[in-house]
Motif scaffolding. Structure first.
Motif, PDB file in Angstrom:
ATOM      1  N   PHE A  46      42.271 -28.970  12.412  1.00  0.00           N
ATOM      2  CA  PHE A  46      42.462 -28.863  10.973  1.00  0.00           C
ATOM      3  C   PHE A  46      42.713 -30.235  10.347  1.00  0.00           C
ATOM      4  O   PHE A  46      42.460 -30.439   9.154  1.00  0.00           O
ATOM      5  N   GLY A  47      43.214 -31.177  11.153  1.00  0.00           N
ATOM      6  CA  GLY A  47      43.367 -32.542  10.660  1.00  0.00           C
ATOM      7  C   GLY A  47      42.024 -33.180  10.346  1.00  0.00           C
ATOM      8  O   GLY A  47      41.869 -33.875   9.340  1.00  0.00           O
ATOM      9  N   THR A  48      41.026 -32.933  11.197  1.00  0.00           N
ATOM     10  CA  THR A  48      39.682 -33.436  10.907  1.00  0.00           C
ATOM     11  C   THR A  48      39.098 -32.721   9.692  1.00  0.00           C
ATOM     12  O   THR A  48      38.328 -33.306   8.921  1.00  0.00           O
ATOM     13  N   LEU A  49      39.459 -31.448   9.534  1.00  0.00           N
ATOM     14  CA  LEU A  49      39.040 -30.703   8.340  1.00  0.00           C
ATOM     15  C   LEU A  49      39.596 -31.378   7.087  1.00  0.00           C
ATOM     16  O   LEU A  49      38.899 -31.528   6.076  1.00  0.00           O
ATOM     17  N   ALA A  50      40.842 -31.809   7.153  1.00  0.00           N
ATOM     18  CA  ALA A  50      41.474 -32.468   6.013  1.00  0.00           C
ATOM     19  C   ALA A  50      40.768 -33.767   5.645  1.00  0.00           C
ATOM     20  O   ALA A  50      40.733 -34.150   4.471  1.00  0.00           O
ATOM     21  N   ALA A  51      40.181 -34.448   6.650  1.00  0.00           N
ATOM     22  CA  ALA A  51      39.485 -35.704   6.373  1.00  0.00           C
ATOM     23  C   ALA A  51      38.373 -35.509   5.352  1.00  0.00           C
ATOM     24  O   ALA A  51      38.142 -36.356   4.486  1.00  0.00           O
ATOM     25  N   GLY A  52      37.679 -34.371   5.451  1.00  0.00           N
ATOM     26  CA  GLY A  52      36.622 -34.078   4.496  1.00  0.00           C
ATOM     27  C   GLY A  52      37.161 -33.891   3.093  1.00  0.00           C
ATOM     28  O   GLY A  52      36.552 -34.326   2.109  1.00  0.00           O
ATOM     29  N   TYR A  53      38.324 -33.252   2.993  1.00  0.00           N
ATOM     30  CA  TYR A  53      38.923 -33.049   1.679  1.00  0.00           C
ATOM     31  C   TYR A  53      39.460 -34.352   1.100  1.00  0.00           C
ATOM     32  O   TYR A  53      39.404 -34.569  -0.116  1.00  0.00           O
ATOM     33  N   VAL A  54      39.975 -35.225   1.950  1.00  0.00           N
ATOM     34  CA  VAL A  54      40.434 -36.531   1.473  1.00  0.00           C
ATOM     35  C   VAL A  54      39.272 -37.316   0.884  1.00  0.00           C
ATOM     36  O   VAL A  54      39.419 -38.025  -0.127  1.00  0.00           O
ATOM     37  N   ALA A  55      38.090 -37.174   1.498  1.00  0.00           N
ATOM     38  CA  ALA A  55      36.921 -37.920   1.051  1.00  0.00           C
ATOM     39  C   ALA A  55      36.283 -37.338  -0.206  1.00  0.00           C
ATOM     40  O   ALA A  55      35.521 -38.026  -0.890  1.00  0.00           O
ATOM     41  N   ARG A  56      36.585 -36.080  -0.526  1.00  0.00           N
ATOM     42  CA  ARG A  56      35.930 -35.448  -1.667  1.00  0.00           C
ATOM     43  C   ARG A  56      36.220 -36.147  -2.991  1.00  0.00           C
ATOM     44  O   ARG A  56      35.292 -36.361  -3.798  1.00  0.00           O
ATOM     45  N   PRO A  57      37.462 -36.548  -3.299  1.00  0.00           N
ATOM     46  CA  PRO A  57      37.669 -37.302  -4.547  1.00  0.00           C
ATOM     47  C   PRO A  57      36.898 -38.621  -4.571  1.00  0.00           C
ATOM     48  O   PRO A  57      36.420 -39.042  -5.632  1.00  0.00           O
ATOM     49  N   LEU A  58      36.789 -39.274  -3.411  1.00  0.00           N
ATOM     50  CA  LEU A  58      35.996 -40.501  -3.343  1.00  0.00           C
ATOM     51  C   LEU A  58      34.541 -40.208  -3.674  1.00  0.00           C
ATOM     52  O   LEU A  58      33.896 -40.948  -4.424  1.00  0.00           O
ATOM     53  N   GLY A  59      34.033 -39.102  -3.127  1.00  0.00           N
ATOM     54  CA  GLY A  59      32.663 -38.708  -3.450  1.00  0.00           C
ATOM     55  C   GLY A  59      32.508 -38.385  -4.919  1.00  0.00           C
ATOM     56  O   GLY A  59      31.498 -38.753  -5.540  1.00  0.00           O
ATOM     57  N   GLY A  60      33.501 -37.696  -5.479  1.00  0.00           N
ATOM     58  CA  GLY A  60      33.445 -37.393  -6.904  1.00  0.00           C
ATOM     59  C   GLY A  60      33.444 -38.654  -7.748  1.00  0.00           C
ATOM     60  O   GLY A  60      32.740 -38.745  -8.760  1.00  0.00           O
ATOM     61  N   LEU A  61      34.204 -39.655  -7.310  1.00  0.00           N
ATOM     62  CA  LEU A  61      34.281 -40.926  -8.039  1.00  0.00           C
ATOM     63  C   LEU A  61      32.960 -41.687  -7.951  1.00  0.00           C
ATOM     64  O   LEU A  61      32.419 -42.159  -8.953  1.00  0.00           O
ATOM     65  N   VAL A  62      32.417 -41.777  -6.725  1.00  0.00           N
ATOM     66  CA  VAL A  62      31.176 -42.543  -6.511  1.00  0.00           C
ATOM     67  C   VAL A  62      29.989 -41.871  -7.190  1.00  0.00           C
ATOM     68  O   VAL A  62      29.253 -42.485  -7.975  1.00  0.00           O
ATOM     69  N   PHE A  63      29.785 -40.585  -6.887  1.00  0.00           N
ATOM     70  CA  PHE A  63      28.637 -39.889  -7.460  1.00  0.00           C
ATOM     71  C   PHE A  63      28.819 -39.652  -8.954  1.00  0.00           C
ATOM     72  O   PHE A  63      27.845 -39.643  -9.704  1.00  0.00           O
ATOM     73  N   GLY A  64      30.068 -39.450  -9.382  1.00  0.00           N
ATOM     74  CA  GLY A  64      30.312 -39.308 -10.812  1.00  0.00           C
ATOM     75  C   GLY A  64      29.948 -40.576 -11.571  1.00  0.00           C
ATOM     76  O   GLY A  64      29.376 -40.523 -12.660  1.00  0.00           O
TER      77      GLY A  64
END
Length: 453
Positions: free
Chosen positions: A76-94
């Motif tokens: 589940f810690g590796t699962l959390a890594a994806g969620y941590v990266a989601r705001p970064l993706g929102g920032l970059v792609f946004g």
């Protein structure tokens, strides 16, 4: 008539001026909605597939030297890594979506997701390459998170900015089916491979659904490339004449719309936390308290069917009664349902487990369904992709990113008690309720004029 004026007339029927309500013609709106649905389905299939596999198999494949409980927490810690990266993706792609357009940005996010998911399918386990295996898994999960971080905002805006003012919720409800439909496809794929003998599933069977991402990527890119750019994005750029788009949309948001960003994040914490509890943590928790893996996956299948009906219905309902009332009912319902839900889950009855999760899913859908039109109506066009993506993905990080891992830790520390899970569900629903109390009803806001929250 100049070429620019002709282009405006072709897109909207009239030549707009600043502050006017721009209502695009409805040509192609169904195609836009369906293409966004397909693209979102594929991206969420990849992202949600990982969530279930983290609970089922990643602990033993990538963390084999740990005890069962610790391995689950690590997965589940590796699962959390994806969620941590989601705001970064929102920032970059946004950023690029606001500067260059919605369409090209969505194509890039899909390519990134498809490649990362396919590579997970061929990633060797810990027994083959040692510590490099979990490190590479976290890297690929992070890439997945960056990709899906740019998906939701762009896909929602492609539909909403093609739709008329009064039907935004109805049309975007089709796109939002991508999350449960992607989950349904992922559950179906998992149900097939989990029927393999245990040794075959652990050695190679779990890889098949990830490898299928390559085929889905080809189909998705073909569909996504065929859709026209958002007419409101083009019109806003034309209305600005020679003014360049903001160099840093995120800076503009914090300068002029930081309250909207804060509320967009806070209102989404409740539905995301409930999603994490039902869709991710319940797989591990259910097996720990005596249910078989197939029992919990079967219950997830029925909860997904509930979402397939509720999401478009509740999203359309928000066009008539407003975004806030629909979310309000869901948040209150989630807080009240927390204790009964986990009491039914702990009964040992498969029927009660399934019913508890299905009712919980209804509460989640009430909170989640109006989010796309709500968030889109809270931000101005020139920063909308960034605002919607960042607000949504920050909510996903806070509400869902660490919830399965924290829940697993608290359950382990409390000898299997469900009380911590009830408190998480109630607490996060209350955060959503607080945000709703502050937020002004955004339904019907002019997407081109200045928006104040």
């Amino acid at each position: 008539m100049t070429s620019r004026e002709a282009e405006r007339d072709d897109a909207f029927g009239t030549t707009p001026s600043a502050g006017d309500e721009i209502v695009p013609r409805q040509r192609g709106i169904l195609r836009v909605a369906l293409s966004s649905l397909l693209g979102t389905t594929i991206e969420y299939y990849d992202f949600l597939l990982y969530s279930t596999m983290a609970a089922l198999i990643f602990g033993s494949v990538f963390f084999p030297d740990s005890s069962s409980g610790v391995a689950t927490i690590a997965a589940f810690g590796t699962l959390a890594a994806g969620y941590v990266a989601r705001p970064l993706g929102g920032l970059v792609f946004g950023h690029f979506g606001d500067r260059l357009g919605r369409k090209r940005t969505l194509v890039a996010s899909m390519m990134l997701m498809g490649v990362a998911s396919t590579l997970i399918g061929v990633l060797p386990g810990y027994s083959t390459i040692g510590i490099a295996a979990p490190i590479l898994l976290i890297l690929l999960r992070t890439i997945q998170g960056i990709a899906v971080g740019g998906e939701y905002g762009g896909a929602a805006l492609m539909v909403i900015e093609h739709a008329g003012t009064r039907r935004r919720g109805s049309w975007v409800g089709i796109m939002q089916l991508g999350s449960p439909l992607g989950n349904l496809v992922a559950i179906g794929a998992i149900a097939v491979v989990t029927r393999l003998p245990e040794d075959d599933f652990e050695s190679w069977g779990w890889r098949i659904p990830f490898l299928a991402s390559a085929l889905l990527l080809i189909i998705g890119l073909y569909i996504r490339m065929s859709v026209a750019e958002s007419p409101i994005f083009k019109a806003a750029a034309q209305l600005a004449d020679d003014k360049a788009p903001p160099r840093m949309p995120v800076v503009e948001i914090f300068a002029r719309q930081k309250k909207a960003l804060f509320l967009a994040c806070a209102v989404g914490i409740g539905p995301f936390a409930l999603t994490a509890l039902i869709s991710s943590h319940m797989v591990a928790y259910g097996t720990e308290i005596g249910f078989s893996r197939s029992d919990v996956v079967g219950a997830l299948f029925y909860t997904t069917l509930v979402a397939m009906v509720c999401i478009p219905a509740f999203s359309a309902l928000s066009d008539f009664v407003g975004r806030k009332p629909v979310v309000l009912v869901g948040a209150i319902g989630a807080a009240l349902w927390a204790w009964p839900m986990y009491t039914m889950v702990g009964s040992g009855s498969i029927l009660q487990l399934t019913l508890a999760m299905m009712i919980g899913q209804v509460m989640q859908n009430l909170m989640y369904s109006p989010m796309a039109p709500m968030l889109s109506e809270m931000f101005e066009t020139e920063v909308r992709y960034t605002g919607v993506s960042l607000g949504y993905q920050l909510a996903s990080l806070i509400g869902a990113g660490f919830t399965p891992m924290i829940a697993a830790i608290l359950v382990l520390a409390s000898d299997g008690s469900s009380v911590p899970l009830v408190l998480i569900m109630v607490g996060t629903a209350c955060i959503t309720l607080t945000a709703l109390a502050i937020l002004k009803e955004p339904r019907g806001n002019n997407l081109v004029a200045e928006i104040k929250i």
